[in-house]
Design an enzyme around this catalytic site. Sequence first.
Site, short mmCIF file in Angstrom:
data_model
loop_
_atom_site.label_atom_id
_atom_site.label_comp_id
_atom_site.label_asym_id
_atom_site.label_seq_id
_atom_site.Cartn_x
_atom_site.Cartn_y
_atom_site.Cartn_z
N HIS A 43 1.88 -5.08 -3.98
CA HIS A 43 2.05 -4.29 -2.76
C HIS A 43 3.06 -5.01 -1.88
CE1 HIS A 43 1.17 -2.10 0.89
NE2 HIS A 43 0.36 -1.30 0.22
N ARG B 38 4.84 2.25 6.89
CA ARG B 38 6.25 2.50 6.55
C ARG B 38 6.55 3.99 6.58
NH1 ARG B 38 6.24 0.38 1.16
NH2 ARG B 38 4.13 -0.33 1.55
#
Length: 542
Positions: free
Chosen positions: A228, A244
């Site tokens: 990740h 994000r």
Amino acid sequence: MKNHDVIVIGGGFAGMNAAITAKLNGSEVVLITKQHPLRSHSSSSHSGVNVALNDGDSVEQHIQDTVESGDGLCDSDLVEKLCREAQEEVVRLDRWGVPFSRNESGLLDFVRFGGSSIARTAFAGDAAGHFILQVLYEQIMRLEIPVLQDCLVLSLVISDDKCRGVCYYDIPTGKTVIEQGNAVILATGGANQMFGTTSSAFSATGDGMAAAYRQGVPLMDMEFVQFHPTSLPGTGLVITEMARSLGGRIVDKNNKALSAKSGLKGLELMNRNVCSQAMTQAMTTKDGGNTELFLDCSGIKKDVIKRQLYETAAMLKDLQGVKIAEGLIPITPCAHRSLGGIKVSANGATQIPGLFATGGCSCSGTHGANQLGGNALLDNLVYGRATGIASSDYAASAVAKEVSDSFAEDQRKSLRNLVSRGTSGKDSQTAIRSDLQKVMNDKVGVIRHKDALMEAQKTVESLQDRYDKVGLQKYGGTFNTELCSMVELGNLLDIAGATVASALARTESRGNHYRSDYPKRDDKQWKKHTLVYRENSSHVVK
Ligand SMILES: Cc1cc2nc3c(=O)[nH]c(=O)nc-3n(C[C@H](O)[C@H](O)[C@H](O)COP(=O)(O)OP(=O)(O)OC[C@H]3O[C@@H](n4cnc5c(N)ncnc54)[C@H](O)[C@@H]3O)c2cc1C
């Protein structure tokens, strides 16, 4: 001894979903887990689940994104089933009471995850996993499925080439017991505790994988470990991809976007493997040192943070003293999800009749070399259900056979042997675990190379030798956590060995497996899965 229809090992998304389905299919079911189901790793899945229900989306587009993300290794029939059945699964969860976030019209709301061409992930604030686990557990209670918790499964009971039950260590009483059944489903989750920095829970020690592996069942695609991109350095605490998706940018200390520096426009929402690889390359200086990267969330509005990043903001503030919308948050990739696992067919069957596997411990080839964010949970639902039905059907026609207590006696003996080794030496299981996690972090990370992998292989072998010499203070007793950790460490060593062997074998770069000595994808040689077998004490890749 009572003979169950179906025994499910594991109380995460996959195990509970399989247990519910088997029960609704008419089977008598028992669920065994080493911790309370609500403490399963699944509860940390904060972001959500994919379903093509947004305006402008389609099942076909979901299939295409999934296949592209898998970098040439997805089984397309399995992908099609996954995406087509998503709607049924998510609607069922909605009806059972998962408080999915809604838009102004009262319809499901969606965020866009890395690798998806459209906002497709249904979410519930940033705590979807927690809510889904609660709702599944409610169904377990409603259906009166007995849960044997604090029971650490040690091994499978195989007799006449069929799986007929499991042997487990009852942690509160210290007894080693057999549970007998026509079908066994392993839903024991992943093995990422072999890495020092991981977002996986402490329980992710590969127990089910190791139990099947020792019985000759191959592990598939073990080299594909998803990293990740945005975890807090040294902690394994992950900042959800939602940050994000909502505008968080990956930047250097001068607030320069990595996307511009690396020439990868839109990097933040590219597949996790692309993002983690670009970050690792950018973080490694020419002299082999490290430079920092950060997440800049200052562009996300306060009301959006409150609605969609509430838990993440609280975590950052409470644990790190960081305010999400102020300043730069240090980030680094960390081991997140093992894509490999026990080789299973579309309905979760393994090569041993009566033995099934689903969820994070299994691998069917659905996701290929990289999994689209939000598809893991979906897999647990769709294939957890398929496995529940298949195991229940199998159990209905299986002929029960009394299992001898000698299986449990063998386990008791081997645990007592650990005590007889004594604990006077300087070495300890804690030291071995920490050395394992270090070598996996350092040598089997985002960017791999033959030399580093060979070093890792040698180290894991020497750790296995050390493991074979350390002893336990005692066998039995109440909550003997020393014994449980020792068993888990043995499993981690086996799975680490299988992972390194598979990573060495795949001499190309694809999806989550990047080899700096073989930086290109090589379809001619490698458009295929790897299978690793345990032969004597070696890991043999075929
Ligand atoms: C931080 C994080 C966030 C994530 N977010 C998302 C997301 O938003 N969307 C998404 O799609 N996916 C997400 N994932 C992936 C998702 O969490 C996993 O796919 C999922 O939790 C796997 O569920 P599982 O039931 O297979 O395993 P687990 O939840 O790990 O459950 C395993 C169960 O097995 C039991 N068990 C293990 N060993 C034994 C043993 N020896 N004896 C008895 N019981 C045993 C454990 O107690 C546990 O109950 C995320 C993963 C992480 C790490």
